[in-house]
Design a protein around this motif. Structure first.
Motif, PDB file in Angstrom:
ATOM      1  N   TRP A   1      45.745  31.819  52.704  1.00  0.00           N
ATOM      2  CA  TRP A   1      45.649  30.198  52.994  1.00  0.00           C
ATOM      3  C   TRP A   1      44.294  29.805  53.028  1.00  0.00           C
ATOM      4  O   TRP A   1      43.881  28.778  52.566  1.00  0.00           O
ATOM      5  N   VAL A   2      43.508  30.495  53.698  1.00  0.00           N
ATOM      6  CA  VAL A   2      42.020  30.214  53.915  1.00  0.00           C
ATOM      7  C   VAL A   2      41.314  30.266  52.607  1.00  0.00           C
ATOM      8  O   VAL A   2      40.406  29.435  52.283  1.00  0.00           O
ATOM      9  N   GLY A   3      41.582  31.158  51.920  1.00  0.00           N
ATOM     10  CA  GLY A   3      40.915  31.369  50.581  1.00  0.00           C
ATOM     11  C   GLY A   3      41.200  30.171  49.569  1.00  0.00           C
ATOM     12  O   GLY A   3      40.471  29.567  49.020  1.00  0.00           O
ATOM     13  N   ARG A   4      42.602  29.801  49.703  1.00  0.00           N
ATOM     14  CA  ARG A   4      42.845  28.595  48.747  1.00  0.00           C
ATOM     15  C   ARG A   4      42.158  27.241  49.529  1.00  0.00           C
ATOM     16  O   ARG A   4      41.804  26.273  48.747  1.00  0.00           O
ATOM     17  N   GLN A   5      42.061  27.135  50.761  1.00  0.00           N
ATOM     18  CA  GLN A   5      41.263  25.971  51.365  1.00  0.00           C
ATOM     19  C   GLN A   5      39.916  25.988  50.853  1.00  0.00           C
ATOM     20  O   GLN A   5      39.355  24.918  50.684  1.00  0.00           O
ATOM     21  N   LEU A   6      39.413  27.094  50.930  1.00  0.00           N
ATOM     22  CA  LEU A   6      38.063  27.247  50.431  1.00  0.00           C
ATOM     23  C   LEU A   6      37.710  26.998  48.943  1.00  0.00           C
ATOM     24  O   LEU A   6      36.738  26.921  48.389  1.00  0.00           O
ATOM     25  N   GLY A   7      38.772  26.916  48.118  1.00  0.00           N
ATOM     26  CA  GLY A   7      38.786  26.991  46.772  1.00  0.00           C
ATOM     27  C   GLY A   7      38.240  28.247  45.965  1.00  0.00           C
ATOM     28  O   GLY A   7      37.587  28.301  44.959  1.00  0.00           O
ATOM     29  N   ILE A   8      38.342  29.541  46.615  1.00  0.00           N
ATOM     30  CA  ILE A   8      38.029  30.598  46.104  1.00  0.00           C
ATOM     31  C   ILE A   8      38.603  30.789  44.864  1.00  0.00           C
ATOM     32  O   ILE A   8      40.018  30.719  44.591  1.00  0.00           O
ATOM     33  N   ALA A   9      38.009  30.819  43.731  1.00  0.00           N
ATOM     34  CA  ALA A   9      38.364  31.007  42.441  1.00  0.00           C
ATOM     35  C   ALA A   9      38.597  32.378  41.823  1.00  0.00           C
ATOM     36  O   ALA A   9      37.632  33.055  41.388  1.00  0.00           O
ATOM     37  N   GLU A  10      39.755  32.784  42.394  1.00  0.00           N
ATOM     38  CA  GLU A  10      40.073  34.182  41.562  1.00  0.00           C
ATOM     39  C   GLU A  10      41.195  34.338  40.809  1.00  0.00           C
ATOM     40  O   GLU A  10      41.979  33.291  40.787  1.00  0.00           O
ATOM     41  N   THR A  11      40.837  35.162  39.871  1.00  0.00           N
ATOM     42  CA  THR A  11      42.037  35.268  38.895  1.00  0.00           C
ATOM     43  C   THR A  11      43.396  35.848  39.394  1.00  0.00           C
ATOM     44  O   THR A  11      43.295  36.825  40.038  1.00  0.00           O
ATOM     45  N   THR A  12      44.165  35.079  39.389  1.00  0.00           N
ATOM     46  CA  THR A  12      45.669  35.507  40.148  1.00  0.00           C
ATOM     47  C   THR A  12      46.557  36.282  39.125  1.00  0.00           C
ATOM     48  O   THR A  12      47.311  36.947  39.360  1.00  0.00           O
ATOM     49  N   THR A  67      48.044  39.892  44.373  1.00  0.00           N
ATOM     50  CA  THR A  67      48.150  39.122  43.042  1.00  0.00           C
ATOM     51  C   THR A  67      48.671  39.836  42.050  1.00  0.00           C
ATOM     52  O   THR A  67      48.534  41.223  41.930  1.00  0.00           O
ATOM     53  N   HIS A  68      48.968  38.979  41.091  1.00  0.00           N
ATOM     54  CA  HIS A  68      49.505  39.835  39.835  1.00  0.00           C
ATOM     55  C   HIS A  68      48.518  40.619  39.137  1.00  0.00           C
ATOM     56  O   HIS A  68      48.621  41.724  38.692  1.00  0.00           O
ATOM     57  N   GLU A  69      47.321  39.957  39.289  1.00  0.00           N
ATOM     58  CA  GLU A  69      46.070  40.730  38.737  1.00  0.00           C
ATOM     59  C   GLU A  69      45.774  41.980  39.460  1.00  0.00           C
ATOM     60  O   GLU A  69      45.571  43.117  38.825  1.00  0.00           O
ATOM     61  N   GLN A  70      46.039  41.832  40.733  1.00  0.00           N
ATOM     62  CA  GLN A  70      45.818  43.088  41.598  1.00  0.00           C
ATOM     63  C   GLN A  70      47.038  44.225  41.240  1.00  0.00           C
ATOM     64  O   GLN A  70      46.681  45.473  41.105  1.00  0.00           O
ATOM     65  N   LEU A  71      48.075  43.677  40.924  1.00  0.00           N
ATOM     66  CA  LEU A  71      49.196  44.802  40.707  1.00  0.00           C
ATOM     67  C   LEU A  71      48.821  45.308  39.352  1.00  0.00           C
ATOM     68  O   LEU A  71      48.843  46.721  39.189  1.00  0.00           O
ATOM     69  N   LYS A  72      48.353  44.574  38.431  1.00  0.00           N
ATOM     70  CA  LYS A  72      47.989  45.015  36.981  1.00  0.00           C
ATOM     71  C   LYS A  72      46.789  46.299  37.182  1.00  0.00           C
ATOM     72  O   LYS A  72      46.719  47.066  36.597  1.00  0.00           O
ATOM     73  N   GLN A  73      45.848  45.656  37.938  1.00  0.00           N
ATOM     74  CA  GLN A  73      44.632  46.265  37.981  1.00  0.00           C
ATOM     75  C   GLN A  73      44.817  47.650  38.633  1.00  0.00           C
ATOM     76  O   GLN A  73      44.318  48.581  38.467  1.00  0.00           O
ATOM     77  N   ASN A  74      45.249  47.624  40.334  1.00  0.00           N
ATOM     78  CA  ASN A  74      45.182  48.767  40.949  1.00  0.00           C
ATOM     79  C   ASN A  74      46.718  49.293  40.913  1.00  0.00           C
ATOM     80  O   ASN A  74      46.760  50.427  41.885  1.00  0.00           O
TER      81      ASN A  74
END
Lengths: 387, 404
Positions: free
Chosen positions: A175-186, A143-150
């Motif tokens: 895809w599974v994360g989105r189906q499960l509605g995992i709320a992560e900052t992207t 994710t954008h967040e991960q690129l910035k973070q790590n």
């Protein structure tokens, strides 16, 4: 030593491998010829192969509404300079980052995709393209967040590099994360890029537009470059400059000799004005035989933007529903100067459903205008109409 | 291979190869003493293999420099051996021997340790096997690509990270590496394939291309290099790039892994003999490990049930494909022939089936284990899912957790 096809069985079976058809390859090769330099041609080719292979798969499996952004026709002006292809659906944005590398030690994302506010995506897909094989592999994402973070920033080629250990190497997680509605900052918020003056732009375009300048993206400070390139109109101008094309967006020329090929690809065309209709509205002014129009899709409906000259250097911009329906309340048609400044009387908003939105503006010869519509049409990329 | 006897042996001996065959289990005296000392304190845990896995794992988490890692490395010897065996057997043209594969895999123990999550209820061996297998496959695939590429193709197809590592591995200093990397970037910009295929067999660039690369280098070095260094020329650049290609080739060969690979009997000298600090860490760690072990066993049983239920819910075609793939070990190509469809259809069906199962397992982890789902957790479950599926379809299997 020859290639051993059994190496394909060595691939991670849980990763996405997509077949690249001969048709896609030959089309991609044809479509990537309009570039100033072999390296940008190769870049365009790899990105074309990626897009033409991944988009149909994405639509079929995960996102029926996925589209290339800004648009198929605008992408070559990005690939001339930068690796990566934008794709969007609903409110999700992703960037495909093709790589030819054998090893997958890092995901290397050009800074433009990370630090230009309008270009920031939720997900960045690493795509391994082996031009000699008939398949591509989506080897991981971040994710954008991960690129910035790590990620670490490499000033030498202006890119964010994420070590493979931080790349999620399986798309199922997404895809599974989105189906499960995992709320992560992207996405992380990135600061706006500073405005640049027209004078600066007029200085930059001939300089960076010289095809001898091999890496224009590295030739000026990033903030300057980012602002220039994120403006679709300036990017197109720079691109055509590098290809040695004349002005492609001259409205007067379109009226006299027909719409340029570049503008035609963006959806511009000429139509004939119906004098009877004009008379019916009780107008008595002079009307030309032809007007310019551009079709677009806004909120799943077809609309038409029309540009037509009136007398005395005045131009009329009109937005209409393509099939004659009314334009819903809340729509805005707005005109801006080339460097995106507002001016008096530059917009028309529908406070209730209306037949047409219009703005009339008096222009000096050579002046440029940018149009905007809210809600934003599909595949919108700013363009500068030259009068 | 002779199976190891008893907990002490399992956690303190290393495989020794004779050419390419198993020769013997070699005991590491430090590890043996360390294991015996702990067993003396907890004699009731004599048979509980999974307890000791968790014990050492917990200790590794808090004290990564301790003997814990070496114990876990000893523990994973068989898993690593069988993974290497399976992979090298399915890949006949490799120049790598079984013992090379074994060394390459065990060298990535850190990846196993960092990624393992005992909370999720799957076995350490399952996870290790999944990681070893993917690491090995990837290394072998890369190796093959490198072998069939010319220097000039190879240079175009290296990541910058890998190039820098190769140059470091060759013993070059920072300034020279920066120079080489810049030259390499100029090369990649100016030496571009002119045909859509044939990219593995790129010939040596023409002399005018070398001149152009040198020219670009001399422009760029002023802004990119600190210090900018002296002017270069086409001959020098060609030499540098040849050196880069050579460094990359030797870095990709297995000789590099043996640097990191634990060698039985030699490596323990690097570890602090932590028997001195043993008393303090022991009590708490023991409690945690014992509690975890009980939990983990029940989780594993439950998880197997969830897995089986999720599989049962798949449609019949998906079930057939899964059975052929995991149960009978057919390749996707073979499955495509068997059920008369295209390979990519098989691949997509497999992916979709796996995603359904992953979804079920993730939901279960969330609801039953009260684990907060994150991408990391999902990724973790997903990694081990592959192993679980193989276990599920191929019982009994050598890869099954012996105590689960």
């Amino acid at each position: 030593m020859t290639f051993d096809p059994s190496s394909l069985t060595l691939t991670d079976p849980t990763q996405v491998w997509l077949e690249v058809s001969d048709l896609v390859r030959s089309q991609a090769w044809q479509r990537s010829q309009a570039c100033s330099h072999p390296s940008s041609r190769w870049n365009a080719y790899l990105n074309q192969v990626c897009l033409q292979t991944i988009l149909p798969w994405l639509r079929e499996e995960h996102a029926g509404k996925a589209l290339a952004v800004p648009s198929f026709t605008a992408l070559p002006s990005i690939w001339e300079f930068i690796n990566g292809t934008g794709v969007a659906w609903d409110n999700v944005r992703l960037v495909l980052i093709p790589t030819e590398t054998i090893d997958l030690s890092e995901l290397r994302v050009p800074q433009e995709w990370v630090d230009i506010p309008d270009w920031v995506a939720d997900y960045y897909f690493g795509v391994q393209v082996d031009p000699d094989l008939e398949s591509i592999r989506i080897w991981g994402y971040a994710t954008h967040e991960q690129l910035k973070q790590n990620g670490s920033y490499d000033p030498q080629d202006r890119s964010y590099c994420l070590d493979e250990a931080h790349v999620i190497q399986n798309l199922s997680v997404l895809w599974v994360g989105r189906q499960l509605g995992i709320a992560e900052t992207t996405r992380r918020t990135v600061p706006a890029l500073p405005a640049i003056s027209l004078a600066q732009v007029e200085n930059l375009i001939p300089r960076l537009g010289n095809p001898e300048a091999i890496s224009p993206r590295l030739a000026v400070p990033f903030q300057l470059w980012g602002t220039l390139i994120s403006h679709g109109g300036w990017r197109q101008k720079l691109y055509h400059h590098r290809l040695g094309h004349d002005e492609q967006w001259s409205v007067l020329e379109w009226l006299q000799t027909g719409v340029s090929e570049a503008a035609r690809q963006m959806g511009w065309g000429q139509s004939t004005w119906q004098p009877a209709m004009a008379a019916a509205r009780g107008t008595t002014q002079f009307f030309p035989e032809v007007l310019l129009s551009r079709h677009m899709i806004i909120a799943q409906q077809q609309y038409e933007l029309r540009v037509m000259p009136r007398t005395g250097g005045v131009w009329r911009f009109e937005l209409r529903h393509a099939t004659g329906d009314r334009i819903p309340a809340g729509f805005t048609l707005r005109l801006l100067t080339e460097d995106l400044q507002a001016f008096e009387g530059n917009e028309d908003t529908a406070s209730q459903a209306v037949e047409c939105l219009f703005v009339e503006v008096s222009l000096a010869p050579g002046e440029g205008l940018v149009w905007e519509i809210e809600p934003t049409p599909i595949n919108y990329d700013r363009e500068i109409l030259r009068f | 291979m002779r199976p190891r006897q008893g907990i002490t042996e399992i956690f303190s001996t290393f495989l020794q190869f004779d050419a390419d065959r198993f020769r013997a289990w070699v005991s590491d005296p430090h590890l043996r003493r360390s294991m015996q000392a702990r067993l003396a304190q907890s004699p009731q845990m004599e048979a509980a293999e999974s307890y000791w896995v968790l014990y050492w794992y917990k200790l590794w988490q808090t004290q990564p420099e301790s003997l814990a890692k070496a114990h876990l490395s000893a523990y994973l010897q068989e898993v690593c051996y069988w993974t290497a065996h399976k992979t090298s057997a399915s890949f006949t043209s490799s120049q790598y021997t079984l013992s090379d594969c074994f060394q390459m895999a065990i060298a990535r123990l850190d990846k196993v340790l960092k990624g393992f999550n005992p909370q999720l209820g799957y076995g350490f061996k399952n996870y290790a096997s999944a990681i070893f297998s993917s690491v090995l496959k990837d290394l072998l695939r890369q190796q093959q690509e490198v072998d069939i590429s010319t220097n000039w193709s190879l240079l175009r197809r290296l990541s910058q990270k890998r190039l820098v590592e190769s140059l470091q591995n060759a013993g070059l200093g920072v300034e020279i590496i920066n120079r080489y990397v810049l030259a390499w970037n100029c090369f990649k910009t100016l030496y571009v394939p002119t045909h859509p295929t044939g990219t593995r067999q790129l010939p040596k660039p023409e002399s005018e291309t070398w001149e152009a690369i040198a020219k670009l280098y001399n422009q760029e070095r002023i802004t990119q290099l600190h210090p900018a260094g002296t002017e270069s020329n086409a001959q020098a650049i060609e030499k540098w790039l040849t050196a880069c290609a050579k460094a990359a080739r030797s870095y990709l060969y297995p000789s590099f892994v043996s640097i990191n690979a634990p060698k039985p009997g030699q490596e323990s000298g690097e570890f602090l003999d932590d028997l001195g600090g043993f008393e303090q860490d022991n009590y708490l760690n023991e409690m945690i490990a014992a509690e975890e072990q009980t939990k983990q066993q029940s989780r594993q049983t439950q998880m197997q049930a969830v897995l089986a239920a999720a599989i049962a819910k798949l449609d019949s075609q998906a079930q057939t494909i899964m059975q052929l793939y995991y149960g009978q070990g057919l390749t996707q190509q073979q499955i495509a022939k068997t059920i008369d469809t295209k390979q990519y259809t098989v691949s997509r069906r497999l992916t979709r089936a796996r995603e359904n199962i992953l979804l079920a397992l993730a939901k279960w982890s969330q609801e039953t284990l009260h684990i907060t789902l994150t991408s990391e957790v999902l990724n973790n479950i997903n990694t081990v899912l592959e192993e679980w599926l193989q276990v599920h379809y191929r019982r009994p299997s050598s890869l099954m957790e012996s105590t689960s």
